[in-house]
Design a protein around this motif. Structure first.
Motif, mmCIF file in Angstrom:
data_model
loop_
_atom_site.group_PDB
_atom_site.id
_atom_site.type_symbol
_atom_site.label_atom_id
_atom_site.label_comp_id
_atom_site.label_asym_id
_atom_site.label_seq_id
_atom_site.Cartn_x
_atom_site.Cartn_y
_atom_site.Cartn_z
ATOM 1 N N ASN A 296 0.801 -1.233 0.000
ATOM 2 C CA ASN A 296 0.000 0.000 0.000
ATOM 3 C C ASN A 296 0.825 1.269 0.000
ATOM 4 O OD1 ASN A 296 -2.531 -1.139 0.085
ATOM 5 N ND2 ASN A 296 -2.308 -1.592 2.283
ATOM 6 N N VAL A 297 2.150 1.129 0.162
ATOM 7 C CA VAL A 297 2.964 2.332 0.351
ATOM 8 C C VAL A 297 3.183 3.066 -0.966
ATOM 9 C CG1 VAL A 297 5.318 3.091 0.906
ATOM 10 C CG2 VAL A 297 4.081 1.618 2.486
ATOM 11 N N GLU A 339 1.091 20.420 8.696
ATOM 12 C CA GLU A 339 -0.058 19.645 8.239
ATOM 13 C C GLU A 339 0.271 18.821 7.000
ATOM 14 O OE1 GLU A 339 -3.719 21.739 8.263
ATOM 15 O OE2 GLU A 339 -3.125 22.926 9.992
ATOM 16 N N PRO A 340 1.250 17.947 7.098
ATOM 17 C CA PRO A 340 1.666 17.160 5.937
ATOM 18 C C PRO A 340 0.617 16.121 5.544
ATOM 19 C CG PRO A 340 2.777 16.383 7.909
ATOM 20 C CD PRO A 340 1.966 17.572 8.323
ATOM 21 N N ILE A 341 0.690 15.709 4.293
ATOM 22 C CA ILE A 341 -0.220 14.643 3.851
ATOM 23 C C ILE A 341 0.410 13.300 4.233
ATOM 24 C CG2 ILE A 341 -1.284 13.563 1.821
ATOM 25 C CD1 ILE A 341 -1.159 16.412 0.545
ATOM 26 N N ILE A 342 -0.144 12.688 5.257
ATOM 27 C CA ILE A 342 0.357 11.377 5.712
ATOM 28 C C ILE A 342 -0.865 10.484 5.876
ATOM 29 C CG2 ILE A 342 1.974 10.261 7.311
ATOM 30 C CD1 ILE A 342 1.920 12.867 8.942
ATOM 31 N N ASP A 343 -0.739 9.258 5.452
ATOM 32 C CA ASP A 343 -1.829 8.310 5.654
ATOM 33 C C ASP A 343 -1.260 6.905 5.629
ATOM 34 O OD1 ASP A 343 -1.251 7.862 3.046
ATOM 35 O OD2 ASP A 343 -2.950 8.998 2.258
ATOM 36 N N SER A 369 -0.452 8.604 14.297
ATOM 37 C CA SER A 369 -1.863 8.959 14.523
ATOM 38 C C SER A 369 -2.619 9.075 13.194
ATOM 39 C CB SER A 369 -1.974 10.265 15.310
ATOM 40 O OG SER A 369 -1.597 11.328 14.475
ATOM 41 N N ARG A 370 -1.867 9.291 12.085
ATOM 42 C CA ARG A 370 -2.524 9.387 10.773
ATOM 43 C C ARG A 370 -2.496 8.069 10.005
ATOM 44 N NH1 ARG A 370 -1.894 14.894 9.179
ATOM 45 N NH2 ARG A 370 -2.453 16.105 11.001
ATOM 46 N N GLY A 371 -2.037 7.029 10.652
ATOM 47 C CA GLY A 371 -2.117 5.705 10.013
ATOM 48 C C GLY A 371 -0.881 5.266 9.265
ATOM 49 N N ALA A 372 0.196 6.076 9.307
ATOM 50 C CA ALA A 372 1.413 5.670 8.601
ATOM 51 C C ALA A 372 2.124 4.572 9.379
ATOM 52 C CB ALA A 372 2.348 6.864 8.441
#
Ligand code: F6R
Length: 614
Positions: A296-297, A339-343, A369-372
């Protein structure tokens, strides 16, 4: 950032505390102090300056006490002075603190309104007032002292490693941890506490790493640890395998030089047990990334600060080039707030020698906390970042004492190479021959680094004298040689205080070339690389402006020899891993410039080894 030591046992407390503080001095060194429990009932010694100054102050008056607390400070609130040095004392309550109290103004005003008189400008003194008030002038039992500490902690926002003693409670020390490292040591009939392992490694290898929220009561008959609600928690002791001798100078004039010379062994330790050369495979002690995650990365983000940031930048070139996955490297201090885009499609690699850098830790927590999925590359065992990540690849550099990072950097590079090859075992971008070539090259590094140090150290020592009085220096390179140039410039400025900047060599003509004249030496990293000829063209541009050029180059590179004023020759093992070798002369150059200038190499001004505050 600030160092804490605590002792309760049968030895002379002053000796254990001073010895421990000397080993923690890299964490902060603008003032220091100790408090010992003796019939006085408590004696406090403090002074501005180094541990040696404190030792001199105590010399003729070493109380016969067997318990106490010590502190070496790196100023955050309040200038370096005796009044601001820890321990802070209010009546018989004495505290040492590492960290920052974020609501200190509010608490200070409340306490002053309530009749408290402050004797320092520090936020830390607040702890002493809060605990003294909680005890309301009574002589506490160890349990009451422990409860008083537990009760006041919820009022404090921020980070702390806190040590507390009370003059009427001679057999007890209380410690609390939230966001700043704190370890306990268990000896034969004695207990220790410290901010970092080397401080007490001479006395015991049995350590307990406190976790955030833990509060510990140390007494002669044992150790109790609870959480903030008072519920008992169990923390399994670890056996630390580090050799205490690694934390000694061992005949070298500075830790930095010793640590530079330790690099061959450190790299061997990084590689040990992790490589199967014949099969071209890499292993870590545990399964770093469970299968399925990488499917998924879509991006790799490396977060780090300072030298560790440069290790990330260097490795990122290889990650993107070979794994074909978009790879960014971010200053942790910027990343956490922008506020980076991390998921869940992000793989975060957090790089930190100490494993305690506040910004890197916060970036890890944000990413999780953002699922990375987060992999840490750390040196210090069981450090906060190592524990906050999903998995950790230790660098195994051994204790690094000098503030300027050297062996940590090269072992980070090697660990990141191993990580790349490990990830490739799941994504299959490299062919078997390349993987084996890469691993063979890595396995040659310990010998190559040892030979390089032997050959280039005398050359660099002489050369550094000639450049030591320059006002500014520029460091230039392209591709992986650019982050190496950044690392070389950082080393020089932090220990010699000479102004040094790094740029990608191709950027010079967009502005920085205006700085070049005969008084600004320019160091080029111009080694085996597809862009070598472009860098040689950049050297010509500098020479045309009368700049003096030092080239870090391949032996026998005649083209470079023609355009450089001075050369440091670095034989190639393989361009895939040569960055590790190229780091070494940059470290030695900075070291010898600093030695010629007479600066305090291991403890440069204004710096601290472990940056546990923002
Ligand atoms: C420079 C140096 C610092 C650290 C930085 C990050 O020589 O030591 O720039 O690299 O403070 O520290 P860690 O790696 O402990 O997170």
């Amino acid at each position: 950032m600030c160092g804490i030591v605590g002792y309760l046992g049968h030895r002379l407390a002053v000796d254990v505390l001073i010895e421990g503080l000397k080993r923690l001095e890299y964490r902060g060194y603008d003032s220091a102090g100790i408090a010992v429990l003796d019939p006085e009932p408590v004696t406090v010694f403090r002074c501005k300056g180094r541990i040696a100054d404190l030792e001199a102050k105590i010399a003729g008056d070493r109380p016969d006490a067997h318990a106490g607390l010590g502190h070496t400070r790196w100023a955050t609130h309040g200038r370096p002075s005796e009044e601001n040095a820890h321990p802070h004392r209010v009546e018989h309550t004495v505290v040492v603190h590492n960290g920052i109290i974020e609501n200190h103004l509010e608490l200070r005003q409340q306490l002053i309104a309530d009749g408290a008189t402050f004797s320092s400008e520090t936020d830390s003194e607040i702890f002493a007032h809060l605990i003294a008030r909680e005890l309301s002038g009574n002589d506490p039992s160890p349990e009451q002292l422990f409860e008083a500490v537990r009760n006041i902690l919820p009022r404090v926002d921020g980070s702390y490693a806190l040590g507390v003693l009370h003059g009427s409670c001679p057999g007890a020390l209380v410690f609390a941890r939230h966001g700043s490292p704190l370890i306990l040591g268990i000896g034969e009939g004695e207990l220790f506490a410290a901010s970092d392992i080397p401080a007490i490694l001479n006395y015991t290898r049995e350590m307990v790493i406190l976790e955030d929220g833990d509060i510990a009561l140390l007494q002669h008959d044992g150790l109790t640890i609870t959480d903030g609600d008072g519920a008992a928690v169990t923390r399994k002791p670890l056996r630390i395998a580090w050799d205490p001798v690694l934390a000694e100078k061992g005949g070298y004039p500075h830790f930095m030089l010793k640590e530079i010379h330790e690099q061959p062994r450190a790299i061997s330790d990084t590689l040990a047990g992790r490589v199967a050369l014949d099969r071209g495979e890499v292993f870590f002690e545990s399964d770093l990334i469970p299968s399925g995650i990488l499917d998924n990365v879509r991006q790799v983000v490396m977060v780090a600060c300072g030298t560790s940031f440069h290790a990330g930048l260097t490795a990122a070139y290889e990650f993107e080039r070979h794994l074909r996955v978009p790879t960014r490297v971010e200053f942790a201090s910027e990343y956490r707030y922008r506020e980076p885009i991390i998921d869940e499609h992000t793989l975060v690699v957090a790089i930190s020698q100490s494993g305690e850098t506040a910004d890197t830790l916060a970036a890890v927590e944000l990413a999780r906390s953002r699922g990375a999925y987060v992999v840490a590359v750390c040196n210090v065992l069981e450090s906060s970042i190592a524990r906050a990540a999903h998995a950790v690849a230790y660098t195994h550099a051994g204790p690094e004492i000098s503030v300027a990072s050297t062996k940590a950097f090269v072992t980070q590079l090697v660990t990141l190479h191993l990580l790349l090859l490990y990830l490739d075992q799941q994504v299959h971008r490299l062919d078997g021959a390349l993987r084996r070539r890469w691993l063979t090259a890595l396995s040659h590094l310990p010998t190559a680094v040892a030979e390089l140090i032997e050959d280039c150290e005398p050359v660099i020592k002489r050369m550094a004298r000639r450049y030591a009085h320059a006002r500014d220096m520029l460091y230039l390179g392209r591709d992986v040689h650019y982050p190496l140039a950044m690392e070389g410039a950082l080393k020089l400025k932090e220990i010699s205080y000479m102004h040094a900047e790094a740029y990608p060599a191709g950027e010079m003509k967009h502005g920085p070339i205006a700085l070049v004249d005969a008084d600004v030496p320019v160091l080029f990293v111009v080694h085996d690389s597809p862009v070598r000829s472009k860098v040689i063209a950049n050297i010509e541009e500098i020479r045309a402006r009368e700049g003096r050029v030092i080239a870090l180059t391949l032996p026998g590179d005649e083209e470079v020899a023609e355009v450089a004023d001075d050369r440091i020759e670095v034989p190639s093992v393989d361009p895939l891993v040569d960055a590790v070798l190229l780091a070494v002369p940059l470290q030695l150059f900075a070291y010898y410039v600093a030695v010629h200038l007479g600066t305090d190499v291991d403890q440069p001004r204004n710096l601290a080894k472990s940056v546990t505050v923002e």
